[in-house]
Design a protein around this motif. Structure first.
Motif, PDB file in Angstrom:
ATOM      1  N   ASN A 126     -12.375 -41.545 -22.181  1.00  0.00           N
ATOM      2  CA  ASN A 126     -11.184 -40.873 -21.672  1.00  0.00           C
ATOM      3  C   ASN A 126     -11.386 -39.361 -21.753  1.00  0.00           C
ATOM      4  N   LEU A 127     -11.601 -38.719 -20.611  1.00  0.00           N
ATOM      5  CA  LEU A 127     -11.878 -37.282 -20.587  1.00  0.00           C
ATOM      6  C   LEU A 127     -10.616 -36.428 -20.654  1.00  0.00           C
ATOM      7  N   ALA A 128      -9.444 -37.081 -20.577  1.00  0.00           N
ATOM      8  CA  ALA A 128      -8.180 -36.335 -20.651  1.00  0.00           C
ATOM      9  C   ALA A 128      -7.786 -36.045 -22.092  1.00  0.00           C
ATOM     10  N   ALA A 129      -8.415 -36.743 -23.047  1.00  0.00           N
ATOM     11  CA  ALA A 129      -8.070 -36.583 -24.461  1.00  0.00           C
ATOM     12  C   ALA A 129      -9.269 -36.028 -25.221  1.00  0.00           C
ATOM     13  N   PRO A 130      -9.016 -35.296 -26.300  1.00  0.00           N
ATOM     14  CA  PRO A 130     -10.121 -34.791 -27.120  1.00  0.00           C
ATOM     15  C   PRO A 130     -10.929 -35.941 -27.708  1.00  0.00           C
ATOM     16  N   PRO A 131     -12.213 -35.740 -28.002  1.00  0.00           N
ATOM     17  CA  PRO A 131     -13.033 -36.803 -28.586  1.00  0.00           C
ATOM     18  C   PRO A 131     -12.559 -37.180 -29.983  1.00  0.00           C
ATOM     19  N   ARG A 132     -12.877 -38.405 -30.362  1.00  0.00           N
ATOM     20  CA  ARG A 132     -12.551 -38.895 -31.697  1.00  0.00           C
ATOM     21  C   ARG A 132     -13.635 -38.488 -32.699  1.00  0.00           C
ATOM     22  N   TYR A 133     -13.252 -38.576 -33.982  1.00  0.00           N
ATOM     23  CA  TYR A 133     -14.204 -38.445 -35.077  1.00  0.00           C
ATOM     24  C   TYR A 133     -14.200 -39.760 -35.844  1.00  0.00           C
ATOM     25  N   TYR A 134     -15.206 -39.909 -36.718  1.00  0.00           N
ATOM     26  CA  TYR A 134     -15.290 -41.136 -37.511  1.00  0.00           C
ATOM     27  C   TYR A 134     -15.606 -40.777 -38.960  1.00  0.00           C
ATOM     28  N   VAL A 194      -6.030 -40.336 -28.883  1.00  0.00           N
ATOM     29  CA  VAL A 194      -4.601 -40.245 -28.570  1.00  0.00           C
ATOM     30  C   VAL A 194      -3.977 -41.639 -28.506  1.00  0.00           C
ATOM     31  N   THR A 195      -4.579 -42.520 -27.721  1.00  0.00           N
ATOM     32  CA  THR A 195      -4.000 -43.856 -27.555  1.00  0.00           C
ATOM     33  C   THR A 195      -4.150 -44.683 -28.830  1.00  0.00           C
ATOM     34  N   GLN A 196      -5.237 -44.444 -29.561  1.00  0.00           N
ATOM     35  CA  GLN A 196      -5.436 -45.168 -30.818  1.00  0.00           C
ATOM     36  C   GLN A 196      -4.393 -44.757 -31.853  1.00  0.00           C
ATOM     37  N   LEU A 197      -4.145 -43.458 -31.966  1.00  0.00           N
ATOM     38  CA  LEU A 197      -3.116 -42.981 -32.894  1.00  0.00           C
ATOM     39  C   LEU A 197      -1.740 -43.476 -32.463  1.00  0.00           C
ATOM     40  N   ASN A 198      -1.470 -43.440 -31.173  1.00  0.00           N
ATOM     41  CA  ASN A 198      -0.200 -43.932 -30.642  1.00  0.00           C
ATOM     42  C   ASN A 198      -0.003 -45.405 -31.001  1.00  0.00           C
ATOM     43  N   TYR A 199      -1.073 -46.191 -30.932  1.00  0.00           N
ATOM     44  CA  TYR A 199      -1.007 -47.615 -31.297  1.00  0.00           C
ATOM     45  C   TYR A 199      -0.562 -47.776 -32.745  1.00  0.00           C
ATOM     46  N   PHE A 200      -1.175 -47.040 -33.659  1.00  0.00           N
ATOM     47  CA  PHE A 200      -0.827 -47.169 -35.076  1.00  0.00           C
ATOM     48  C   PHE A 200       0.616 -46.727 -35.334  1.00  0.00           C
ATOM     49  N   ASP A 259       0.496 -51.125 -21.425  1.00  0.00           N
ATOM     50  CA  ASP A 259       0.010 -50.288 -20.330  1.00  0.00           C
ATOM     51  C   ASP A 259      -0.949 -49.194 -20.805  1.00  0.00           C
ATOM     52  N   VAL A 260      -1.214 -49.155 -22.123  1.00  0.00           N
ATOM     53  CA  VAL A 260      -2.023 -48.078 -22.693  1.00  0.00           C
ATOM     54  C   VAL A 260      -3.335 -48.643 -23.239  1.00  0.00           C
ATOM     55  N   GLU A 261      -4.455 -48.180 -22.704  1.00  0.00           N
ATOM     56  CA  GLU A 261      -5.768 -48.610 -23.197  1.00  0.00           C
ATOM     57  C   GLU A 261      -6.146 -47.791 -24.427  1.00  0.00           C
ATOM     58  N   LEU A 262      -6.728 -48.469 -25.419  1.00  0.00           N
ATOM     59  CA  LEU A 262      -7.119 -47.794 -26.659  1.00  0.00           C
ATOM     60  C   LEU A 262      -8.503 -47.171 -26.481  1.00  0.00           C
ATOM     61  N   ASP A 263      -8.596 -46.226 -25.551  1.00  0.00           N
ATOM     62  CA  ASP A 263      -9.890 -45.650 -25.214  1.00  0.00           C
ATOM     63  C   ASP A 263     -10.031 -44.196 -25.657  1.00  0.00           C
ATOM     64  N   SER A 264      -9.111 -43.735 -26.517  1.00  0.00           N
ATOM     65  CA  SER A 264      -9.190 -42.358 -27.007  1.00  0.00           C
ATOM     66  C   SER A 264      -8.468 -42.255 -28.340  1.00  0.00           C
ATOM     67  N   GLY A 268     -13.668 -45.532 -43.815  1.00  0.00           N
ATOM     68  CA  GLY A 268     -12.455 -45.800 -44.597  1.00  0.00           C
ATOM     69  C   GLY A 268     -11.182 -45.224 -43.998  1.00  0.00           C
ATOM     70  N   ILE A 269     -11.308 -44.358 -42.978  1.00  0.00           N
ATOM     71  CA  ILE A 269     -10.144 -43.790 -42.286  1.00  0.00           C
ATOM     72  C   ILE A 269     -10.001 -44.522 -40.955  1.00  0.00           C
ATOM     73  N   ASN A 270      -8.820 -45.033 -40.671  1.00  0.00           N
ATOM     74  CA  ASN A 270      -8.618 -45.876 -39.486  1.00  0.00           C
ATOM     75  C   ASN A 270      -8.730 -45.121 -38.176  1.00  0.00           C
ATOM     76  N   VAL A 271      -8.235 -43.893 -38.136  1.00  0.00           N
ATOM     77  CA  VAL A 271      -8.334 -43.098 -36.909  1.00  0.00           C
ATOM     78  C   VAL A 271      -8.422 -41.626 -37.300  1.00  0.00           C
ATOM     79  N   VAL A 272      -9.403 -40.929 -36.685  1.00  0.00           N
ATOM     80  CA  VAL A 272      -9.612 -39.497 -36.932  1.00  0.00           C
ATOM     81  C   VAL A 272      -9.649 -38.803 -35.577  1.00  0.00           C
ATOM     82  N   THR A 273      -8.811 -37.798 -35.385  1.00  0.00           N
ATOM     83  CA  THR A 273      -8.693 -37.147 -34.077  1.00  0.00           C
ATOM     84  C   THR A 273      -8.660 -35.637 -34.226  1.00  0.00           C
ATOM     85  N   GLU A 274      -8.701 -34.968 -33.099  1.00  0.00           N
ATOM     86  CA  GLU A 274      -8.399 -33.544 -33.037  1.00  0.00           C
ATOM     87  C   GLU A 274      -6.919 -33.385 -33.411  1.00  0.00           C
ATOM     88  N   GLY A 275      -6.474 -32.152 -33.616  1.00  0.00           N
ATOM     89  CA  GLY A 275      -5.124 -31.928 -34.127  1.00  0.00           C
ATOM     90  C   GLY A 275      -4.033 -31.698 -33.118  1.00  0.00           C
TER      91      GLY A 275
END
Length: 386
Positions: A282-290, A324-330, A317-322, A293-300
């Motif tokens: 997903n090029l519309a969202a910043p890349p993830r970090y890993y 942003v969407t991963q954090l939104n899921y949690f 309707d939301v794919e967990l491909d970034s 032990g942390i479930n989701v790591v993102t830009e701020g």
């Protein structure tokens, strides 16, 4: 001790299909308690609905003010009801209030409402009988009990207990009839989540498919809650980094980190490696970090702002491909969110006019906005600034 969460499931049917229901309920949750108010307005239709909404709103207004305790707020409502009795120009109704603390300690106050029913571990129902006493010249009932994991409390209007009246039930279904139905329902291993639907359907059935009153059932169900701990931004004092990260790491629940600098601090204090997502889909969202032990790591800031804009979207309707969407899921999946918001200033944000041009709010502005949306979804939200 695990976080105990209380779901509130409901079913309401109006006396007449084209009019609003005269039974109204409100749910208020915070980090300490769950409060449920059920009011049965006098009569049915628009007038009853207005009356019920008035008393629901009035109680919540009183209780949320710092001046009134639960019982003092209830007493004030009973005083208004007493003065309104028999006066057709004033709103009138009957009311049940339930407060459940996080440890399951429960207080129930009722005024001329059917007795609530306690359901133990989804397999046995018991009618709760508390003490009766005079308050504001009216007789009220108070019940004290504990609701624990896999236990429930059923509230209902007299539209349920009076079902069947004139149709084979001389005095209506009554509370004992409701209890017997629930015990048979549970004995057949039916879903507790569908109890309100089935109870209302049975109520209508024994009334010959004709509603003689508004009918409402509320089920308050205790279960182990899901928690997300979200850390964003470095602490104001750098010497607090280790303490804040350790507190974050030791908390029960899922964990999320928002912010590249925050992620570096967390990885450093936990002695873990940090990796950045390669070739993000997903090029519309910043890349993830890993971080292990942390479930989701993102830009701020950018991620949090994008989450704010999609948080109300249908999850299907939301794919967990970034990130942003991963954090939104949690955020949508859990019941309670603990935000840990660092107060350190980000020099890049002060100098970079692009953030303002793009309408990107800083974390201290966007986190409260996300929190408000989450609260409207019935989630418990706590924000701690460090």
């Amino acid at each position: 001790m695990s976080y105990l969460h209380f779901d509130v499931l409901s079913k309401s049917i109006s006396k007449k299909n084209n009019l609003p229901c005269g039974d109204v309920f409100r749910i208020e949750k915070n980090r300490e308690e769950t409060v449920v108010v059920l009011v049965d307005g006098l009569g049915s239709g628009i007038t009853a609905n207005i009356s019920a909404n008035f008393y629901c709103s009035k109680f919540i207004e009183l209780y949320k003010s710092s001046d009134f305790s639960l019982r003092e707020s209830f007493k004030h409502i009973v005083e208004i009801l007493h003065d309104s009795r028999g006066d057709e120009s004033k709103p009138y109704g009957v009311i049940t209030i339930v407060r459940i603390l996080n440890n399951g300690e429960t207080t129930i106050l009722t005024y001329e409402m059917p007795n609530p029913i306690y359901i133990a571990e989804n397999d046995h129902a018991t009618v709760l009988n508390g003490r009766s006493f005079y308050l504001a010249k009216e007789i009220i009932h108070e019940i004290n009990c504990y609701i624990e994991e896999d236990e429930s409390l059923l509230l209902y209007s007299d539209g349920v207990t009076q079902s069947g009246m004139g149709n084979g039930y001389r005095r209506g279904w009554q509370t004992e009839g409701v209890k017997s139905f629930i015990n048979r329902y549970l004995l057949e291993k039916n879903s507790i989540e569908k109890l309100c639907d089935n109870l209302i359907d049975k109520s209508i059935e024994i009334s010959g498919r004709q509603n003689r009153d508004d009918i409402t059932a509320l089920l308050i169900h205790g279960r182990k809650g899901k928690i997300l701990n979200l850390m964003t931004g470095p602490p104001h004092n750098k010497e607090d980094d280790k303490r804040v990260v350790e507190d974050f790491w030791n908390r029960e629940g899922y964990k999320a980190v928002c912010g590249s600098t925050t992620a570096e601090i967390v990885a450093d204090k936990l002695n873990k490696n940090i990796k950045i997502e390669e070739n993000p889909k997903n090029l519309a969202a910043p890349p993830r970090y890993y971080i292990d032990g942390i479930n989701v790591v993102t830009e701020g800031a950018v991620t949090l702002n994008q989450v704010f804009h999609i948080i109300d979207e249908d999850m299907e309707d939301v794919e967990l491909d970034s990130g942003v969407t991963q954090l939104n899921y949690f955020l949508n999946m859990v019941d309670k969110i603990n935000f840990i918001v660092g107060k350190a200033q980000n020099p890049a944000h002060k100098k970079n006019i692009i953030f303002k041009q793009r309408g990107i709010l800083k974390r201290n502005k966007i986190v409260p906005k996300i929190a408000e949306k989450l609260k409207k979804k019935g989630k418990v939200v706590e924000i701690n600034y460090v």
